[in-house]
Write a protein that holds these residues in place. Structure first.
Motif, PDB file in Angstrom:
ATOM      1  N   PRO A 174       0.838  -1.211   0.000  1.00  0.00           N
ATOM      2  CA  PRO A 174       0.000   0.000   0.000  1.00  0.00           C
ATOM      3  C   PRO A 174       0.864   1.248   0.000  1.00  0.00           C
ATOM      4  O   PRO A 174       1.867   1.329   0.712  1.00  0.00           O
ATOM      5  N   THR A 175       0.491   2.204  -0.802  1.00  0.00           N
ATOM      6  CA  THR A 175       1.244   3.457  -0.887  1.00  0.00           C
ATOM      7  C   THR A 175       0.284   4.632  -0.972  1.00  0.00           C
ATOM      8  O   THR A 175      -0.878   4.486  -1.382  1.00  0.00           O
ATOM      9  N   ALA A 176       0.780   5.803  -0.627  1.00  0.00           N
ATOM     10  CA  ALA A 176      -0.015   7.018  -0.771  1.00  0.00           C
ATOM     11  C   ALA A 176      -0.333   7.282  -2.234  1.00  0.00           C
ATOM     12  O   ALA A 176      -1.431   7.754  -2.571  1.00  0.00           O
ATOM     13  N   ALA A 177       0.606   6.970  -3.125  1.00  0.00           N
ATOM     14  CA  ALA A 177       0.375   7.199  -4.556  1.00  0.00           C
ATOM     15  C   ALA A 177      -0.784   6.354  -5.060  1.00  0.00           C
ATOM     16  O   ALA A 177      -1.595   6.814  -5.880  1.00  0.00           O
ATOM     17  N   LEU A 178      -0.883   5.119  -4.577  1.00  0.00           N
ATOM     18  CA  LEU A 178      -2.000   4.261  -4.989  1.00  0.00           C
ATOM     19  C   LEU A 178      -3.330   4.859  -4.522  1.00  0.00           C
ATOM     20  O   LEU A 178      -4.325   4.849  -5.265  1.00  0.00           O
ATOM     21  N   VAL A 572      -4.656  -4.867  -1.800  1.00  0.00           N
ATOM     22  CA  VAL A 572      -4.158  -3.629  -2.412  1.00  0.00           C
ATOM     23  C   VAL A 572      -4.601  -3.529  -3.868  1.00  0.00           C
ATOM     24  O   VAL A 572      -5.036  -2.463  -4.333  1.00  0.00           O
ATOM     25  N   SER A 573      -4.520  -4.630  -4.599  1.00  0.00           N
ATOM     26  CA  SER A 573      -4.894  -4.592  -6.017  1.00  0.00           C
ATOM     27  C   SER A 573      -6.370  -4.296  -6.208  1.00  0.00           C
ATOM     28  O   SER A 573      -6.763  -3.693  -7.204  1.00  0.00           O
ATOM     29  N   VAL A 574      -7.208  -4.715  -5.260  1.00  0.00           N
ATOM     30  CA  VAL A 574      -8.647  -4.447  -5.358  1.00  0.00           C
ATOM     31  C   VAL A 574      -8.909  -2.954  -5.192  1.00  0.00           C
ATOM     32  O   VAL A 574      -9.730  -2.369  -5.905  1.00  0.00           O
ATOM     33  N   VAL A 575      -8.201  -2.318  -4.268  1.00  0.00           N
ATOM     34  CA  VAL A 575      -8.355  -0.872  -4.082  1.00  0.00           C
ATOM     35  C   VAL A 575      -7.965  -0.132  -5.353  1.00  0.00           C
ATOM     36  O   VAL A 575      -8.642   0.803  -5.783  1.00  0.00           O
ATOM     37  N   ALA A 576      -6.877  -0.558  -5.964  1.00  0.00           N
ATOM     38  CA  ALA A 576      -6.428   0.107  -7.187  1.00  0.00           C
ATOM     39  C   ALA A 576      -7.413  -0.097  -8.325  1.00  0.00           C
ATOM     40  O   ALA A 576      -7.638   0.813  -9.132  1.00  0.00           O
ATOM     41  N   ARG A 577      -8.015  -1.278  -8.383  1.00  0.00           N
ATOM     42  CA  ARG A 577      -8.877  -1.623  -9.514  1.00  0.00           C
ATOM     43  C   ARG A 577     -10.306  -1.128  -9.339  1.00  0.00           C
ATOM     44  O   ARG A 577     -10.949  -0.699 -10.302  1.00  0.00           O
TER      45      ARG A 577
END
Length: 676
Positions: A174-178, A572-577
């Protein structure tokens, strides 16, 4: 003659107690009877405020001929989805796996072992174009059960496999950029014409809007902030917002927020009020603050129960029909307000002959800015604003003479926790001790009536708490108690939140670090549900991750940060997607990315200097900050924090690295203005 539901306490189940259907409540007795009789189970799931649930009840469950078919062919089970979200989650997922669109009322046909083999949502009482009538569906489902036993058993097993929780994906970083990308994705998906996300029907999605406000506060992205405020403004001016009484209906049937389904849910209003508060804090717009306070005032006035807790909902229907309590005609406005104010109200609220709803009525909205209305009527805007408030008050008083929607008076722990959090945060930020008092009395009720020996219970409706609580009950209550502690400085709320954290880990955690919705000692269903999406409240494990992050900031215990990351990292990938679906999880991720800021204020709470320092900290909109104050007993963040030379002092730390204590308001303001 009453059926088996007559002894239940759920208002929804009691609505069906006089049906000619031989209903069973959910439980072993129904399935044992189905096995003895070799009959399938008809599972019907709904809730008290659901309009189409009432329609199907009147058309089919109160129909003696249809009830006779149900009684002859099935063991029929009625479930209140608000009491049993686990049953609803499992069988809604099963229905969707079978290609059935989601929604309520939900009808699922089961084997006596609980495996689903067919279902649907609303069925009419007779065949209609494109829809089979309920009697035909009943006959077909029963015939298939007896004639195709092997195929049905195999289908049920496949559905069970389809809805079973999947192994977690590999952990991400997890990152702030994400998070910033997720917020920009939400802004790009915003309906620029009407606000919100997607087409009709349109739901508020408060978690997503709040994420946008939170990230814009951190990174200064005004485009993301403006997209969130655009949606909040459109909802506030729309028919989904009760322009007279305050509060929000559940969703809009159109893309313009003009005509809602009229049920009012506690959770919607408890989630939306803080978002409007945050919109005020980041934009400075007074109208956002007004919506926040009008929503909280509505909740306190119309949903609050004796003892301090909150009712679950108000119905969509009233004796006059769906929405009749809320809609107006030009003539009704004139009769209530007189010719002049009636004309002004019609202009402000868009009420015209013919209307936009049934029987020529209009759902009140504010289609034009008040300044524009004032100009068109040659009035001064401030004077029109004052007149509007008087008009609202008179319309609300007049509305009390109408047959009102029923209220579902059961107390649901998770939803009351959302209310506690909303009133506590707003009370502290706005210096409204009356709001804090509402939060305190609700929390005390929940702790007294819905917790026993450390166990959280889901629902109360007189007597004792019932049904072992779910993950969202324990997690939301813990998070709310932390917010109430920040508002009151009373350590008992902090200590109770710590106890809930321990129970969550003991009762809900799986070996892989994910968290089940049900506790270890809860009833066994065909699968053990594990929710990750906001539907419509944040998933329990998302709230648990938020709670763990905040407790880590208060205590410095690394195990709580580790527990939060167990939940967050694989998703994390779900948040991005798909941030719209998991904005609650993104909020937890934001805390995990941090770094969190810890503020401790040492000093006598009765000292005006202490109160001045508290005011600065409490009025700050910064989800990455926790605040400790009051008696130090049991609160690690206060250990060793003392006044400086007799003066109350504020200690500001970031990631447990502390700066020198300050004693003046201006010094604390300067410290809190530093974001890095």
């Amino acid at each position: 003659m009453a059926n088996r539901l007559a002894t239940e306490s759920s208002p929804y189940l009691l609505q069906h107690a006089e049906n000619p259907v031989d209903w069973y409540p959910w439980g072993d007795a129904a399935f044992e009877q189905a096995r003895r009789d070799d009959r399938p189970v008809l599972l019907s799931i709904g809730y008290s405020a659901c309009h189409w649930c009432h329609v199907m009840a009147h058309e089919s469950f109160e129909n003696a001929e249809i009830a006779a078919i149900m009684n002859a062919l099935f063991v029929s089970v009625k479930v209140d989805r608000e009491e049993r979200p686990d049953v609803d989650s499992v069988y809604m997922s099963a229905a969707q796996a079978m290609g059935i669109p989601g929604g309520w009322p939900l009808t699922v046909f089961l084997t006596p072992n609980g495996l689903p083999f067919f279902g649907g949502t609303y069925f009419p009482p007779e065949d209609r174009p494109g829809m089979h009538g309920f009697p035909a569906v009943l006959q077909a489902a029963a015939a298939a059960f007896h004639a195709q036993r092997d195929e049905i058993g195999a289908m049920g097993e496949k559905v069970r496999e389809a809805v079973a929780p999947r192994p977690l994906p590999a952990a991400g970083e997890p990152t702030a950029a994400l998070l910033d990308d997720a917020a920009r994705k939400l802004a790009a998906e915003t309906d620029r014409a009407h606000g919100g996300f997607g087409a009709a029907p349109k739901f508020p999605h408060p978690q997503a809007l709040d994420l946008m406000l939170r990230r814009s506060r951190v990174n200064g992205d005004t485009a993301v902030r403006d997209a969130a405020v655009l949606s909040l403004d459109a909802m506030a001016r729309g028919g989904i917002h009760d322009q007279v009484g305050g509060g929000f209906h559940r969703y809009s049937v159109d893309a313009r927020w003009a005509v809602p389904h009229f049920e009012k849910m506690l959770y919607d209003n408890a989630l939306l009020a803080p978002v409007y508060l945050h919109a005020y804090q980041v934009s400075g717009r007074g109208d956002m603050l007004e919506v926040c306070t009008r929503t909280l005032d509505y909740m306190a006035r119309e949903l609050r129960l004796p003892g301090g807790a909150f009712a679950a909902s108000q119905d969509a229907d009233s004796p006059g029909g769906e929405g009749a309590f809320f809609v107006w005609t030009p003539a009704q406005l004139r009769d209530t307000l007189g010719a002049d104010d009636g004309a002004i109200a019609a202009r402000i609220f868009g009420v015209v002959e013919g209307g936009n709803f049934e029987h020529g009525t209009t759902v009140l909205s504010m289609p034009y800015p008040l300044v524009q209305v004032a100009r068109s009527m040659s009035l001064e805007a401030p004077a029109l604003q004052d007149r509007l408030e008087d008009i609202r008050t008179r319309l609300r008083m007049a509305r009390t003479s109408r047959p009102a929607p029923e209220r579902d008076g059961k107390v649901i722990t998770a939803w009351n926790a959302l209310a506690i959090r909303a009133f506590a945060e707003a009370g502290a930020a706005l210096e409204r001790p009356d709001y804090v008092a509402v939060a305190r009395s609700c929390a005390d009720f929940v702790l007294d009536h819905l917790m026993r020996d450390g166990v959280v219970y889901r629902v109360w409706n007189g007597g004792e708490g019932r049904i072992t609580g779910f993950l969202d009950d324990a997690a939301n209550l813990g998070d709310a108690l932390l917010t109430l502690y920040e508002a009151t400085g009373e350590p008992r709320y902090f200590i109770a939140a710590l106890g809930l954290c321990e129970r969550i880990v003991e009762q809900h955690r799986d070996a892989d670090g994910s968290y089940f919705d049900t506790a270890d000692d809860s009833e066994t269903l065909i699968v053990r549900p594990r929710t990750i999406d906001d539907n419509p409240v944040s998933a329990g494990q998302s709230v648990a991750a938020t709670l763990f992050c905040r407790v880590h900031a208060f205590t410095g215990e690394e195990r709580w940060q580790a527990r939060a990351m167990e939940i967050i990292a694989p998703l994390v990938s779900v948040v991005a997607r798909a941030p719209l679906a998991v904005a609650g999880l993104a909020a937890a991720m934001e805390l995990a990315v941090g770094p969190m800021r810890e503020v401790a204020i040492a000093g006598d709470p009765g000292d005006t200097r202490t109160r001045a320092l508290l005011g600065v900290a409490q009025q700050l909109f910064d989800p990455l900050t926790v605040l400790a104050w009051g008696p130090p007993s049991g609160v690690p963040l206060l250990e060793g924090r003392t006044p400086v030379d007799g003066a109350p002092a504020a200690y500001v730390c970031r990631g447990f690295v502390c700066r020198a204590p300050v004693t003046r308001v201006s010094e604390l303001e300067a410290e809190l203005a530093i974001r890095d």
